[in-house]
Design an enzyme around this catalytic site. Structure first.
Site, PDB file in Angstrom:
ATOM      1  N   GLU A  14       0.705  -1.187  -0.043  1.00  0.00           N
ATOM      2  CA  GLU A  14      -0.066   0.150   0.005  1.00  0.00           C
ATOM      3  C   GLU A  14       0.793   1.418  -0.055  1.00  0.00           C
ATOM      4  OE1 GLU A  14      -3.186   0.381  -0.413  1.00  0.00           O
ATOM      5  OE2 GLU A  14      -3.755  -1.472   0.203  1.00  0.00           O
TER       6      GLU A  14
ATOM      7  N   GLU B 160       7.831 -22.222   7.002  1.00  0.00           N
ATOM      8  CA  GLU B 160       8.045 -21.401   8.121  1.00  0.00           C
ATOM      9  C   GLU B 160       9.077 -22.056   9.078  1.00  0.00           C
ATOM     10  OE1 GLU B 160       5.123 -21.976  11.670  1.00  0.00           O
ATOM     11  OE2 GLU B 160       3.813 -21.524   9.827  1.00  0.00           O
TER      12      GLU B 160
END
Length: 272
Positions: free
Chosen positions: A78, A109
């Site tokens: 953004e 992960e």
């Protein structure tokens, strides 16, 4: 047991009415802003250091797995459209790569050096800052990256929702909004995820303001990527200059940003 994994304060969810479920979730959500507020001094420390580092050519990297990784990518993505910053100043990375944005990548992960290996693709250096995002505070992908970043002289921070976590012991600055057990036991996309999102909003919005990417309370460097944003920018110019909307929109489309319009008008004034 980690707080984020502890049993919900509510039982028999499957027997609740829709209204009871919604009200209970909302009651739990009310606790989030208190937890985030308690961390403002830590967030301030990070942002203050980030301003200087980015002005010196550094970058901000977010690392996470699963929901935490997606939140970092969302926040980073953004920044260019909202503030007109170049791509590559704020970067979000997720365990498992871009595929993991939409679909879980098994065991990604758990790779202790995976995060640091991903960072190497960006020629990371001591001017950069790495923020690990891990609700549990124990994600190897993130912890390993912060450990390696520390060894190489980078500034590190973390956002986690468990007290006394492994990641907090590794990070130079530990931001720890402890929101308590999730309404749905272990579902950290709920309160923990919301807390992380709030912290990320605070970090980058404050950072961009202090870097001069806001005038007054307006996003004067936003990219004009759709009709809504052209209309918003035109209204900003109307409010600032007192001209009619059509002329404001013409100037905006000609110059390409609200800031460019205001600077052009300012340069035409006497004594400038």
């Amino acid at each position: 047991m980690k707080v984020t994994e502890s049993t919900s304060l509510y039982d028999n969810l499957d027997k609740m009415s829709v209204s009871e479920i919604l009200t209970s979730i909302n009651n739990e959500d009310a606790k989030i802003h208190i937890a985030v507020k308690s961390q403002i001094s830590k967030i301030e420390e990070l942002v203050t250091r980030l301003v200087d580092r980015i002005q010196s050519g550094g970058r901000l990297f977010y690392l996470g797995a699963g929901t935490s990784g997606r939140l970092g990518i969302l926040d980073a993505s953004e920044i260019p459209p909202t503030f007109g910053m170049p791509h590559g100043v704020v970067i979000g990375l997720i365990a498992g790569g871009d595929t993991a944005i939409r679909r879980a990548v098994e065991s990604a992960e758990d790779k202790i050096h995976g995060g640091w290996e991903d960072l190497q693709q960006y020629n990371i250096n001591e001017k950069d800052t790495v923020v690990g995002i891990a609700a549990s505070g124990g994600t190897p992908y993130v912890i390993g990256a912060l450990q390696d970043a520390n060894k190489n002289g980078l500034l590190t921070a973390c956002i986690t929702c468990n007290p006394d976590s492994e990641i907090a012991k590794v990070a130079t600055i530990a931001i720890e909004p402890i929101v308590g057990p999730e309404f749905l036991t272990g579902s950290t996309r709920m309160k923990a995820g919301t807390a992380q999102k709030l912290v990320l909003n605070m970090i980058t919005t404050t950072l961009m303001i202090k870097l001069g990417r806001v005038k007054g309370n307006k996003m004067v460097d936003m990219q004009l990527t759709n009709k809504k944003l052209v209309e918003r920018g035109s209204k900003m110019i109307v409010d600032e200059l007192g001209i009619d909307f059509e002329e404001a929109q013409r100037l905006l489309l000609f110059h390409g940003s609200v800031r460019a319009v205001l600077n052009s008008i300012k340069n035409q004034l006497p004594n400038n």
